[in-house]
Design a protein around this motif. Structure first.
Motif: not given
Length: 248
Positions: A174-176, A213-217, A220-223
Protein backbone atom coordinates in the motif's frame (compact mmCIF):
# COMPACT_ATOMS: atom_id res chain seq x y z
CA UNK A 1 -16.68 -18.05 0.01
CA UNK A 2 -16.55 -15.29 2.58
CA UNK A 3 -14.46 -13.07 0.39
CA UNK A 4 -13.20 -10.71 3.06
CA UNK A 5 -13.07 -13.10 6.01
CA UNK A 6 -9.76 -13.75 7.75
CA UNK A 7 -11.12 -16.36 10.13
CA UNK A 8 -8.43 -18.89 11.01
CA UNK A 9 -5.53 -16.60 10.04
CA UNK A 10 -2.85 -15.17 12.29
CA UNK A 11 -1.21 -11.86 11.41
CA UNK A 12 1.83 -9.89 12.54
CA UNK A 13 1.65 -6.14 11.96
CA UNK A 14 4.88 -4.23 12.59
CA UNK A 15 4.80 -0.65 13.82
CA UNK A 16 1.26 -1.14 15.07
CA UNK A 17 1.22 0.53 18.47
CA UNK A 18 -0.35 3.64 16.94
CA UNK A 19 -1.30 5.32 13.67
CA UNK A 20 -1.68 3.38 10.43
CA UNK A 21 -0.30 0.14 11.85
CA UNK A 22 -2.71 0.13 14.78
CA UNK A 23 -5.67 0.74 12.47
CA UNK A 24 -4.53 -2.10 10.19
CA UNK A 25 -4.17 -4.46 13.12
CA UNK A 26 -7.62 -3.60 14.44
CA UNK A 27 -9.08 -4.01 10.94
CA UNK A 28 -7.54 -7.45 10.49
CA UNK A 29 -8.87 -8.47 13.89
CA UNK A 30 -12.35 -7.24 12.97
CA UNK A 31 -12.13 -9.36 9.81
CA UNK A 32 -11.49 -12.43 11.94
CA UNK A 33 -7.72 -12.75 12.18
CA UNK A 34 -5.74 -13.27 15.35
CA UNK A 35 -3.37 -10.30 15.42
CA UNK A 36 0.05 -9.77 16.97
CA UNK A 37 0.92 -6.08 17.25
CA UNK A 38 4.46 -4.74 17.47
CA UNK A 39 6.09 -1.58 18.70
CA UNK A 40 9.28 -0.11 20.08
CA UNK A 41 7.65 0.93 23.34
CA UNK A 42 5.78 -1.13 25.94
CA UNK A 43 2.32 -2.51 25.18
CA UNK A 44 -0.22 0.33 24.75
CA UNK A 45 -2.78 0.40 27.55
CA UNK A 46 -5.73 0.72 25.16
CA UNK A 47 -4.84 -2.31 23.03
CA UNK A 48 -7.44 -5.06 23.03
CA UNK A 49 -6.71 -7.87 25.51
CA UNK A 50 -7.38 -10.32 22.65
CA UNK A 51 -4.43 -8.98 20.68
CA UNK A 52 -0.87 -10.13 21.11
CA UNK A 53 1.96 -7.63 21.45
CA UNK A 54 5.72 -7.91 20.94
CA UNK A 55 8.17 -5.17 21.84
CA UNK A 56 11.19 -5.25 19.54
CA UNK A 57 13.75 -2.88 18.01
CA UNK A 58 13.97 -3.44 14.26
CA UNK A 59 17.13 -1.35 14.06
CA UNK A 60 18.84 -4.25 15.82
CA UNK A 61 20.20 -6.61 13.13
CA UNK A 62 18.72 -9.52 15.07
CA UNK A 63 15.41 -7.72 15.57
CA UNK A 64 13.46 -9.08 12.57
CA UNK A 65 14.18 -12.72 13.38
CA UNK A 66 13.53 -12.22 17.10
CA UNK A 67 10.22 -10.56 16.31
CA UNK A 68 9.15 -13.34 13.95
CA UNK A 69 10.09 -15.97 16.52
CA UNK A 70 8.08 -14.19 19.22
CA UNK A 71 5.03 -13.77 16.97
CA UNK A 72 4.62 -17.50 16.44
CA UNK A 73 3.15 -19.21 13.40
CA UNK A 74 1.70 -16.37 11.34
CA UNK A 75 0.50 -16.56 7.74
CA UNK A 76 -0.04 -12.82 7.24
CA UNK A 77 2.77 -10.29 7.61
CA UNK A 78 2.22 -6.54 7.36
CA UNK A 79 5.54 -4.69 7.21
CA UNK A 80 4.42 -1.27 8.35
CA UNK A 81 7.22 -0.12 10.68
CA UNK A 82 9.16 2.87 9.39
CA UNK A 83 9.97 6.47 10.13
CA UNK A 84 11.37 9.75 8.84
CA UNK A 85 14.81 10.95 9.94
CA UNK A 86 15.74 13.45 7.20
CA UNK A 87 17.41 16.79 7.69
CA UNK A 88 17.77 19.42 4.94
CA UNK A 89 19.98 18.02 2.18
CA UNK A 90 23.08 20.04 3.05
CA UNK A 91 22.81 18.97 6.70
CA UNK A 92 21.93 15.29 6.22
CA UNK A 93 24.31 12.83 7.86
CA UNK A 94 25.45 9.35 6.89
CA UNK A 95 24.17 8.08 10.25
CA UNK A 96 20.62 9.29 9.59
CA UNK A 97 20.71 8.02 6.00
CA UNK A 98 21.77 4.55 7.17
CA UNK A 99 19.19 4.61 9.99
CA UNK A 100 16.43 5.34 7.47
CA UNK A 101 17.34 2.42 5.22
CA UNK A 102 18.02 0.05 8.11
CA UNK A 103 14.51 0.53 9.50
CA UNK A 104 12.46 1.19 6.39
CA UNK A 105 14.08 -1.24 3.94
CA UNK A 106 16.57 -3.66 5.48
CA UNK A 107 14.36 -4.71 8.39
CA UNK A 108 11.45 -5.16 5.98
CA UNK A 109 13.44 -7.51 3.76
CA UNK A 110 14.69 -9.67 6.61
CA UNK A 111 11.24 -9.83 8.19
CA UNK A 112 9.86 -11.02 4.86
CA UNK A 113 12.68 -13.55 4.60
CA UNK A 114 12.04 -14.91 8.11
CA UNK A 115 8.32 -15.08 7.38
CA UNK A 116 8.87 -16.93 4.09
CA UNK A 117 11.21 -19.43 5.73
CA UNK A 118 8.61 -20.10 8.41
CA UNK A 119 5.81 -20.59 5.88
CA UNK A 120 8.00 -22.88 3.75
CA UNK A 121 8.96 -24.99 6.78
CA UNK A 122 5.29 -25.39 7.69
CA UNK A 123 4.18 -25.97 4.11
CA UNK A 124 1.57 -23.21 4.19
CA UNK A 125 0.88 -20.29 1.83
CA UNK A 126 1.12 -16.74 3.09
CA UNK A 127 0.53 -13.09 2.34
CA UNK A 128 2.80 -10.09 2.86
CA UNK A 129 1.76 -6.44 2.66
CA UNK A 130 4.44 -3.74 2.67
CA UNK A 131 3.65 -0.14 3.56
CA UNK A 132 5.39 2.19 1.12
CA UNK A 133 4.16 5.76 0.48
CA UNK A 134 3.24 8.14 -2.28
CA UNK A 135 6.74 9.46 -1.54
CA UNK A 136 7.92 6.32 -3.29
CA UNK A 137 6.58 7.80 -6.54
CA UNK A 138 6.74 11.57 -5.99
CA UNK A 139 9.59 13.46 -4.35
CA UNK A 140 9.34 15.93 -1.49
CA UNK A 141 11.83 18.65 -0.53
CA UNK A 142 14.45 17.68 2.06
CA UNK A 143 13.20 14.09 2.10
CA UNK A 144 15.88 12.33 0.06
CA UNK A 145 16.48 9.39 2.40
CA UNK A 146 12.82 8.82 3.19
CA UNK A 147 11.71 9.16 -0.45
CA UNK A 148 14.47 6.82 -1.62
CA UNK A 149 13.62 4.24 1.02
CA UNK A 150 9.94 4.28 0.09
CA UNK A 151 10.83 3.95 -3.58
CA UNK A 152 12.99 0.97 -2.67
CA UNK A 153 9.99 -0.62 -0.93
CA UNK A 154 7.97 -0.36 -4.13
CA UNK A 155 10.55 -2.41 -6.00
CA UNK A 156 11.13 -4.72 -3.03
CA UNK A 157 7.42 -5.54 -3.09
CA UNK A 158 7.60 -6.51 -6.75
CA UNK A 159 10.88 -8.39 -6.43
CA UNK A 160 9.65 -10.40 -3.45
CA UNK A 161 6.43 -11.16 -5.32
CA UNK A 162 8.49 -12.76 -8.10
CA UNK A 163 10.78 -14.69 -5.77
CA UNK A 164 8.16 -15.95 -3.32
CA UNK A 165 5.37 -16.89 -5.74
CA UNK A 166 6.68 -20.49 -6.06
CA UNK A 167 6.16 -20.84 -2.29
CA UNK A 168 2.56 -19.71 -2.53
CA UNK A 169 3.33 -16.39 -0.84
CA UNK A 170 1.69 -13.31 -2.29
CA UNK A 171 3.41 -9.93 -1.78
CA UNK A 172 1.59 -6.64 -2.26
CA UNK A 173 1.89 -3.11 -0.97
CA UNK A 174 0.00 0.00 0.00
CA UNK A 175 1.17 3.55 -0.66
CA UNK A 176 -0.60 5.94 1.70
CA UNK A 177 -0.65 9.61 0.86
CA UNK A 178 -1.23 12.27 3.50
CA UNK A 179 -2.75 10.46 6.47
CA UNK A 180 -3.51 12.06 9.83
CA UNK A 181 -1.19 10.23 12.27
CA UNK A 182 0.86 11.29 15.32
CA UNK A 183 3.86 11.70 12.99
CA UNK A 184 2.14 13.95 10.43
CA UNK A 185 0.09 15.92 12.97
CA UNK A 186 3.23 17.40 14.54
CA UNK A 187 3.91 19.49 11.43
CA UNK A 188 0.45 19.66 9.87
CA UNK A 189 -1.74 20.90 12.71
CA UNK A 190 0.34 24.01 13.57
CA UNK A 191 -0.15 25.14 9.96
CA UNK A 192 -3.83 24.33 9.61
CA UNK A 193 -4.57 27.68 8.02
CA UNK A 194 -2.15 27.42 5.11
CA UNK A 195 -0.47 24.03 4.63
CA UNK A 196 -3.48 21.93 5.60
CA UNK A 197 -5.80 24.01 3.42
CA UNK A 198 -3.34 23.65 0.54
CA UNK A 199 -3.42 19.87 0.83
CA UNK A 200 -7.19 19.78 1.16
CA UNK A 201 -7.40 21.59 -2.18
CA UNK A 202 -4.87 19.26 -3.79
CA UNK A 203 -6.60 16.09 -2.55
CA UNK A 204 -9.49 15.34 -4.90
CA UNK A 205 -11.71 13.99 -2.11
CA UNK A 206 -11.12 17.19 -0.16
CA UNK A 207 -9.75 15.89 3.13
CA UNK A 208 -6.68 14.37 4.73
CA UNK A 209 -7.02 10.62 5.22
CA UNK A 210 -7.28 8.67 8.46
CA UNK A 211 -5.39 5.51 9.48
CA UNK A 212 -8.62 3.55 9.12
CA UNK A 213 -8.65 4.42 5.41
CA UNK A 214 -5.61 2.14 4.99
CA UNK A 215 -7.05 -0.86 6.83
CA UNK A 216 -9.61 -1.88 4.20
CA UNK A 217 -6.99 -2.21 1.48
CA UNK A 218 -4.88 -4.50 3.65
CA UNK A 219 -7.89 -6.67 4.49
CA UNK A 220 -8.62 -6.94 0.77
CA UNK A 221 -5.03 -7.85 -0.13
CA UNK A 222 -4.71 -10.52 2.55
CA UNK A 223 -8.19 -12.05 2.25
CA UNK A 224 -9.60 -14.55 -0.28
CA UNK A 225 -10.92 -11.53 -2.22
CA UNK A 226 -7.32 -10.69 -3.16
CA UNK A 227 -6.13 -14.22 -3.89
CA UNK A 228 -5.17 -13.40 -7.49
CA UNK A 229 -3.15 -10.27 -6.70
CA UNK A 230 0.59 -10.19 -6.19
CA UNK A 231 3.21 -7.55 -6.90
CA UNK A 232 0.62 -4.76 -6.78
CA UNK A 233 0.74 -1.42 -4.94
CA UNK A 234 -2.54 0.21 -3.92
CA UNK A 235 -2.29 3.98 -3.60
CA UNK A 236 -4.43 5.35 -0.77
CA UNK A 237 -4.35 9.12 -1.11
CA UNK A 238 -7.83 10.47 -1.86
CA UNK A 239 -6.62 11.40 -5.34
CA UNK A 240 -3.64 13.47 -4.15
CA UNK A 241 -1.30 12.14 -6.84
CA UNK A 242 -3.88 12.00 -9.66
CA UNK A 243 -4.27 15.69 -10.47
CA UNK A 244 -1.40 17.99 -11.35
CA UNK A 245 -3.06 21.14 -10.05
CA UNK A 246 -5.96 20.26 -7.77
CA UNK A 247 -8.80 22.59 -6.86
CA UNK A 248 -8.36 26.32 -7.27
Amino acid sequence: MKAFSLDGHRALVTGSSQGIGLAIGLGLQEAGATVVHHGLQERPADLSPAAGYVQADLLDPEGPQLLMDAAGDVDILVCNAGSFFDLPVLEMTRQLWDRTFQLNVTATFFLAQAFARQCAARGVPGSIVITSSTNGFQAEADSCAYDSSKGALVMLTRSLAVSLAPLGIRVNGIAPGLIRTPLTSTWMEPRAQDLLRHYEKKILLGEVGTPEDCAGAVIYLTSPAGRYLTGEIITIDGGLTVSQIGKM
